[in-house]
Design an enzyme around this catalytic site. Structure first.
Site, short mmCIF file in Angstrom:
data_model
loop_
_atom_site.label_atom_id
_atom_site.label_comp_id
_atom_site.label_asym_id
_atom_site.label_seq_id
_atom_site.Cartn_x
_atom_site.Cartn_y
_atom_site.Cartn_z
N SER A 259 77.03 61.03 38.00
CA SER A 259 78.29 60.36 37.65
C SER A 259 79.37 61.41 37.45
CB SER A 259 78.13 59.53 36.38
OG SER A 259 78.29 60.37 35.25
N LYS A 260 80.60 60.95 37.52
CA LYS A 260 81.71 61.91 37.46
C LYS A 260 81.89 62.50 36.07
CE LYS A 260 85.23 58.30 37.26
NZ LYS A 260 86.03 57.51 38.14
N ARG A 261 81.15 61.94 35.10
CA ARG A 261 81.25 62.52 33.76
C ARG A 261 80.68 63.94 33.73
NH1 ARG A 261 78.04 59.06 31.01
NH2 ARG A 261 78.13 57.58 32.71
#
Ligand code: GLU
Length: 489
Positions: A259-261
């Site tokens: 995920s982009k986190r």
């Protein structure tokens, strides 16, 4: 067997994630391998989150990756292209409405007038009793005529799909997961159309896959539970479902869903960092698939030739950024020098570098730096020492400048370079001059090499001089040396 028709169906609510790019790639490969067609359908019924800007970005990224589609929106104008138009779901509402009406007329769907508060209190009650939070609508058996009356009186309703009578297992064979069994009571009566008439994903997906004659649905694993609702709709409509393949997750280094986190995942990010599209494709192809010969570095054509659904993996694959960089370096080396020079331009322009216009010099410089570059952005620091405008004597050179033999080395270097009368030195000429400086200035080891390095790049450490010097004009080498000598006084 009917013609292979596959689709990539992005929701344009953000940029193209590498996971989406992989879905697009597998669909593309499957179509090409089987002489089929690849459709790009735009799932933009979530009006609040979809935007034209995101659509533009997704289309541009797919074009950059070279995953070109046969039908869908036209890459330049975004206008419809192909016999199943429109390809944007926001423009197909009339179609969904007609199909919903058919289901309503046949008693397979109903208008549900439940308020948010009623839905919430049913959910709470189910939760308290440990039951799945399924809706038991009081309107499921309301006649269509009665429902129409309520609607005419201005009441708001969603259209729900009726599941009560479907007491059985839904079984299908997934190309990756094998036989999948879903008991029908896994879902309650689900929404087809919202009260504003907008269809929900599961409904438009089925309608479009059917009307667009999609033969195979290859999509992310997270959509597996949706397949049950979709199979129910196919059955209610009397349509044959497509074949399914649900692709395993892409994981981050901690084996969590990527995920982009935790780091960039947008295709555009990798493009801006100077990754090549063919390297991205090669890398994501191997996140969940392997070539029959175990080959790692693959061209798009080799991927097409080796592609089959039975080589898709069931377990998740880790997105290894180190491996991606390595793979990019391999693909970079396979490009020819003139091409690499062109690809480097946006990166060098970002830093306002002024470098020679001569194509011979340009190719020579790429040949010298190519193996030191993993991504195109690495070119910035490699080329910086060649840009006269960025020549400065850095503070880290001070120690070298304070050494006793430095001045003699610098003067001998400058004079010998100037005396050659050549525009550029070859590597051999440079090494010869270095030997002569050694004798003339009576310096050796770091007392010889470091002052020359400062004279060329303004600091005592960096790329090897035998690589850099032949790329810098002798007149510029003399100017640079003079700037350093001036510092001594
Ligand atoms: N619009 C859906 C998504 O972006 C497509 C799902 C599907 O392929 O059915 O995830």
């Amino acid at each position: 067997m009917s013609k292979v028709r596959v689709r990539f169906a992005p929701s344009p609510t953000g940029s193209l994630h590498v996971g989406g790019a992989r879905t697009a790639l597998y669909n593309y490969l499957y179509a090409k391998k089987n002489g089929g067609e690849f459709v790009l359908r735009i799932e933009d019924t979530d009006e609040a989150r979809s935007s034209q800007e995101s659509l533009r970005g997704v289309v541009d990224d797919l074009v950059w990756l070279n995953l070109l589609w046969d039908e869908g929106v036209e890459p330049q104008t975004l206008a419809d292209m192909g016999p199943c138009a429109p390809y944007r779901q926001s423009e197909r509402q009339k179609i969904y409405k007609e199909i919903a009406e058919k289901l309503l007329n046949e008693g397979k769907a109903y208008y549900c007038f439940m308020t948010e508060a009623e839905i919430e209190s049913q959910r709470e009650a189910a939760k308290a009793e440990g039951r799945p939070p399924q809706i038991n609508s009081p309107h499921q058996d309301l006649s269509l005529a009665k429902a129409q009356e309520k609607l005419s009186a201005g009441e708001k309703a969603v259209v729900r799909f009726k599941t009560k009578h479907l007491k059985k297992d839904y079984i299908f064979t997934d190309h990756i997961r094998g036989q999948v069994t879903f008991p029908s009571d896994m879902v309650g009566d689900f929404v087809l159309l919202r009260s504003d008439g907008m269809p929900v994903y599961n409904f438009c997906c089925v309608v479009d896959d059917h009307l667009m004659r999609i033969s195979h649905v290859l999509r992310a694993e997270e959509h597996l539970p949706n397949t049950l609702r979709q199979l129910m709709i196919y059955e209610a409509m009397g349509w044959t479902p497509p074949e399914f393949a649900h692709m395993s997750l892409i994981l981050d280094e901690e084996r969590q869903k990527l995920s982009k986190r935790k780091g960039a995942v947008a295709t555009g990010h990798f493009k801006n960092e100077g990754y090549l599209p063919e390297a991205i494709l090669n890398f994501i192809a191997l996140l969940g698939w392997s070539h029959p010969d175990g080959k790692e570095i693959l061209t798009l054509q080799e991927m097409i030739n080796g592609f089959s659904l039975d080589r898709l993996h069931t377990s998740g694959a880790v997105f290894d950024r180190v491996k991606l960089k390595w793979m990019n370096a391999q693909h970079l080396r396979a490009r020819d020098n003139a091409e690499i020079w062109k690809l480097l331009q946006p990166f060098l322009a970002r830093e306002k570098m002024e470098l020679p216009m001569d194509p011979v010099w340009q190719e020579k410089s790429v040949a010298a730096f190519k193996t030191s570059m993993e991504v195109l952005a690495d070119g910035i620091e490699l080329y910086r020492p060649l840009n006269d405008k960025s020549f400065v004597v850095l503070p880290e050179a001070e120690e070298t400048l304070a050494w006793e033999p430095t001045k003699a080395v610098l003067v001998a270097w400058r004079d010998l370079v100037a005396a050659t009368g050549k525009e550029y030195l070859s590597e051999e000429e440079f090494l010869k001059i270095q030997d002569e400086v050694k004798v003339k200035a009576n310096a050796k080891g770091k007392n010889l090499f470091m002052p020359i390095r400062v004279a060329v790049i303004g600091k005592p450490h960096g790329t090897e001089l035998k690589i850099l010097v032949p790329l810098i004009k002798t007149s510029s080498l003399v100017d640079r040396a003079n700037k350093v000598i001036a510092k001594l006084r």
